[in-house]
Design an enzyme around this catalytic site. Structure first.
Site, PDB file in Angstrom:
ATOM      1  CG  HIS A 141      87.771  17.738   7.282  1.00  0.00           C
ATOM      2  ND1 HIS A 141      87.355  16.621   6.598  1.00  0.00           N
ATOM      3  CD2 HIS A 141      87.835  18.733   6.357  1.00  0.00           C
ATOM      4  CE1 HIS A 141      87.176  16.928   5.315  1.00  0.00           C
ATOM      5  NE2 HIS A 141      87.468  18.187   5.140  1.00  0.00           N
ATOM      6  CG  ASP A 142      89.873  18.424  15.253  1.00  0.00           C
ATOM      7  OD1 ASP A 142      88.925  17.720  15.678  1.00  0.00           O
ATOM      8  OD2 ASP A 142      90.716  18.938  16.000  1.00  0.00           O
ATOM      9  CB  VAL A 180      83.166  18.027  13.052  1.00  0.00           C
ATOM     10  CG1 VAL A 180      82.152  17.095  13.683  1.00  0.00           C
ATOM     11  CG2 VAL A 180      82.947  18.123  11.547  1.00  0.00           C
ATOM     12  N   GLY A 206      84.474  21.647  17.062  1.00  0.00           N
ATOM     13  CA  GLY A 206      85.558  22.555  17.418  1.00  0.00           C
ATOM     14  C   GLY A 206      86.919  21.884  17.320  1.00  0.00           C
ATOM     15  CB  SER A 230      86.381  15.349  17.814  1.00  0.00           C
ATOM     16  OG  SER A 230      86.318  16.415  16.887  1.00  0.00           O
ATOM     17  CG  HIS A 235      91.140  23.359  -2.321  1.00  0.00           C
ATOM     18  ND1 HIS A 235      89.850  23.275  -2.768  1.00  0.00           N
ATOM     19  CD2 HIS A 235      91.158  22.700  -1.139  1.00  0.00           C
ATOM     20  CE1 HIS A 235      89.110  22.605  -1.888  1.00  0.00           C
ATOM     21  NE2 HIS A 235      89.876  22.243  -0.884  1.00  0.00           N
ATOM     22  CB  THR A 236      97.519  26.836  -3.184  1.00  0.00           C
ATOM     23  OG1 THR A 236      98.720  27.029  -3.930  1.00  0.00           O
ATOM     24  CG2 THR A 236      97.892  26.842  -1.705  1.00  0.00           C
ATOM     25  CG  ASP A 268     101.878  29.145  -5.355  1.00  0.00           C
ATOM     26  OD1 ASP A 268     100.763  28.564  -5.288  1.00  0.00           O
ATOM     27  OD2 ASP A 268     102.715  28.862  -6.231  1.00  0.00           O
TER      28      ASP A 268
HETATM   29  C1  HEM Z   1      84.862  25.530   0.041  1.00  0.00           C
HETATM   30  C2  HEM Z   1      84.571  24.362   0.463  1.00  0.00           C
HETATM   31  C3  HEM Z   1      85.471  23.175   0.322  1.00  0.00           C
HETATM   32  C4  HEM Z   1      85.175  22.036  -0.357  1.00  0.00           C
HETATM   33  C5  HEM Z   1      83.889  21.722  -1.098  1.00  0.00           C
HETATM   34  C6  HEM Z   1      86.332  21.172  -0.245  1.00  0.00           C
HETATM   35  C7  HEM Z   1      86.397  19.921  -0.793  1.00  0.00           C
HETATM   36  C8  HEM Z   1      87.545  19.172  -0.885  1.00  0.00           C
HETATM   37  C9  HEM Z   1      87.655  17.903  -1.552  1.00  0.00           C
HETATM   38  C10 HEM Z   1      86.500  17.170  -2.208  1.00  0.00           C
HETATM   39  C11 HEM Z   1      88.950  17.508  -1.483  1.00  0.00           C
HETATM   40  C12 HEM Z   1      89.544  16.222  -2.049  1.00  0.00           C
HETATM   41  C13 HEM Z   1      89.466  15.117  -1.034  1.00  0.00           C
HETATM   42  C14 HEM Z   1      89.969  13.835  -1.613  1.00  0.00           C
HETATM   43  O1  HEM Z   1      89.535  13.443  -2.683  1.00  0.00           O
HETATM   44  O2  HEM Z   1      90.804  13.212  -0.979  1.00  0.00           O
HETATM   45  C15 HEM Z   1      89.667  18.531  -0.769  1.00  0.00           C
HETATM   46  C16 HEM Z   1      91.029  18.493  -0.511  1.00  0.00           C
HETATM   47  C17 HEM Z   1      91.659  19.402   0.300  1.00  0.00           C
HETATM   48  N1  HEM Z   1      91.058  20.429   1.010  1.00  0.00           N
HETATM   49 FE1  HEM Z   1      89.207  21.138   0.725  1.00  0.00          FE
HETATM   50  N2  HEM Z   1      87.298  21.795   0.478  1.00  0.00           N
HETATM   51  C18 HEM Z   1      86.826  23.021   0.860  1.00  0.00           C
HETATM   52  C19 HEM Z   1      87.484  23.948   1.647  1.00  0.00           C
HETATM   53  C20 HEM Z   1      88.714  23.718   2.244  1.00  0.00           C
HETATM   54  C21 HEM Z   1      89.314  24.527   3.281  1.00  0.00           C
HETATM   55  C22 HEM Z   1      88.652  25.740   3.899  1.00  0.00           C
HETATM   56  C23 HEM Z   1      90.531  23.974   3.578  1.00  0.00           C
HETATM   57  C24 HEM Z   1      91.563  24.386   4.591  1.00  0.00           C
HETATM   58  C25 HEM Z   1      91.660  25.526   5.171  1.00  0.00           C
HETATM   59  C26 HEM Z   1      90.701  22.845   2.692  1.00  0.00           C
HETATM   60  C27 HEM Z   1      91.847  22.088   2.614  1.00  0.00           C
HETATM   61  C28 HEM Z   1      92.022  21.051   1.739  1.00  0.00           C
HETATM   62  C29 HEM Z   1      93.313  20.439   1.473  1.00  0.00           C
HETATM   63  C30 HEM Z   1      94.650  20.873   2.048  1.00  0.00           C
HETATM   64  C31 HEM Z   1      93.080  19.394   0.578  1.00  0.00           C
HETATM   65  C32 HEM Z   1      94.120  18.412   0.020  1.00  0.00           C
HETATM   66  C33 HEM Z   1      94.215  17.225   0.935  1.00  0.00           C
HETATM   67  C34 HEM Z   1      95.330  16.262   0.545  1.00  0.00           C
HETATM   68  O3  HEM Z   1      95.997  16.436  -0.443  1.00  0.00           O
HETATM   69  O4  HEM Z   1      95.537  15.307   1.304  1.00  0.00           O
HETATM   70  N3  HEM Z   1      89.586  22.706   1.919  1.00  0.00           N
HETATM   71  N4  HEM Z   1      88.783  19.529  -0.400  1.00  0.00           N
END
Ligand code: HEM
Ligand code: NAG
Ligand code: NAG
Ligand code: NAG
Ligand code: NAG
Ligand code: NAG
Length: 333
Positions: free
Chosen positions: A67-68, A71, A73, A77, A195-196, A257
């Site tokens: 996220h950092d 937005v 870069g 921020s 999201h793994t 994984d």
């Molecule tokens: C393809 C578009 C993406 C969407 C729509 C998306 C959306 C989301 C959403 C809605 C959550 C849950 C947030 C919550 O309820 O707390 C989430 C969690 C997460 N996202 Fe994504 N995401 C995307 C891509 C990415 C990318 C590219 C990364 C990192 C390189 C990422 C890393 C993560 C991680 C690690 C979590 C888990 C956070 C936690 O457990 O604290 N996501 N994402």
């Protein structure tokens, strides 16, 4: 002879002029070697303690870092706290779910580093290093990171909307958001393999499990039925208890994984945006590739996260090294 010398001089001037204009070229792997030789050691110590005590830290830091970078870069921020004069990035609606563990691990590293080499290491570099180490700690690939990012001077909540993908966006909208950051479809899919690990709050997928077709209380038929029933039970009280969450990867939730991709092939993708990638012709071949071969996914993930981690970084006077990560050094905003 004189002419020859002149030619060499202007050639070297030319290189001097051409190369430094690429900001990224000023980042180096050994940036802190002289000024803070224990930088990487301290990061590793703090990160290890924190991840062992709170296993949710790795996912928290990875999401925070992503996220950092998306937005303003990669300039820390997202770490700035709001005050009476400024509503900061982290208090935008989408950031309300950014988990505290990610912020906390950065604060702890910063505190340790300020004791050892005050005023030297930027918060942006701390977040980049911590994320890299945490990914490898939970089973993911270890990759080189170049340092020298400065912390930015701007953090505005209103800058977040439209720059980050949401789970209810169409795949085309999401592809366009990544493309705006020069990330192609392959890089997008490889990155979203993040999201793994980690979890999502029920409200992020509640429309897929309750009243999906509006006419009866059913679930999204692209879910595996047993999975959908489990999610309905888990989230039964989510409106009363908004903290209720589900693992992003239901099979190996804490391990970095390629199970995320295998899950998508079986209707075990949690978010609508996840499942969409397994269906759409633009992304499905990549899902199948990464599900079949984790080595290839790791290679592509490393390429893409390295690209993300130098996105729009600030160097020189375009930024500062913050004394504390949640406030600009000059408090006037
Ligand atoms: C393809 C578009 C993406 C969407 C729509 C998306 C959306 C989301 C959403 C809605 C959550 C849950 C947030 C919550 O309820 O707390 C989430 C969690 C997460 N996202 Fe994504 N995401 C995307 C891509 C990415 C990318 C590219 C990364 C990192 C390189 C990422 C890393 C993560 C991680 C690690 C979590 C888990 C956070 C936690 O457990 O604290 N996501 N994402
Ligand atoms: C997605 O959800 C957000 C917040 O719940 C909402 O503001 C937005 O309009 C929705 N976007 C789409 C494309 O449906
Ligand atoms: C689903 O719809 C039914 C009636 O159509 C309603 O009683 C129920 O509260 C809805 N459930 C959710 C979670 O929105
Ligand atoms: C939901 O709430 C009801 C009543 O408050 C309780 O009996 C039940 O155990 C809760 N379910 C979950 C999954 O938290
Ligand atoms: C995965 O891909 C790598 C690199 O192309 C290759 O060396 C390896 O044999 C593949 N592994 C499997 C299980 O197919
Ligand atoms: C982790 C974090 O900083 N979350 C903040 C998100 O926004 C809410 C409401 O503004 C704050 O109370 C949280 O501290």
């Amino acid at each position: 002879m004189a002419f020859h010398f002149h030619l060499i001089l202007s050639l070297s001037l030319l290189t001097l002029v051409v190369f430094p204009s690429k900001t990224q070229s000023r980042l180096t792997q050994n940036y802190y070697q002289k000024t803070c030789p224990d930088f990487e050691k301290i990061v590793q110590q703090v990160v290890t303690d924190k991840q062992l005590a709170s296993p949710t830290t790795a996912a928290a830091a990875l999401r925070l870092f992503f996220h950092d970078c998306m937005v303003e870069g990669c300039d820390a921020s997202v770490l700035i706290a709001s005050n009476a004069f400024n509503k900061a990035e982290r208090d935008s609606d989408i950031n309300l779910s950014l988990p505290g563990d990610g912020f906390e691990v950065v604060t702890r590293i910063k505190t340790a580093l300020e004791l050892q080499c005050p005023g030297i290491v930027s918060c942006a570099d701390i977040l980049a290093a911590a994320t890299r180490n945490l990914i490898s700690m939970v089973g993911g690939p270890y990759y080189p990171v170049r340092f020298g990012r400065k912390d930015g001077f701007v953090s505005k909540a209103e800058a977040v909307d439209g720059n980050l993908a949401r789970s209810n966006m169409s795949l085309s909208q999401i592809i366009n958001l990544f493309a705006a950051r020069k990330l192609n479809i392959k890089e997008m899919v490889a990155l979203t393999g993040a999201h793994t690990i980690g979890f999502s709050h029920c409200k992020e997928f509640s429309n897929r499990i309750f009243n999906f077709s509006k006419t009866s209380d059913d679930y999204d038929p692209s879910y595996n039925p047993k999975y959908a029933e489990g999610l309905r039970r888990l989230c039964a009280n989510y409106t009363k208890d908004p903290q209720m969450s589900a693992y992003n990867d239901v099979i190996t939730p804490g391990k970095f994984d390629n199970m995320y991709f295998k899950n998508l092939q079986k209707g075990l993708g949690l978010l609508a945006s996840d499942q969409a990638m397994a269906v759409d012709g633009r992304t499905r071949p990549l899902i199948d590739l990464y599900a079949a071969n984790q080595t290839i996914w790791f290679q592509d993930f490393v390429h893409a996260i390295q690209k993300v981690s130098v996105h729009n970084v600030k160097t020189g006077r375009k930024g500062e090294v913050r004394r504390r990560c949640d406030a600009f050094n000059n408090l006037k905003t």
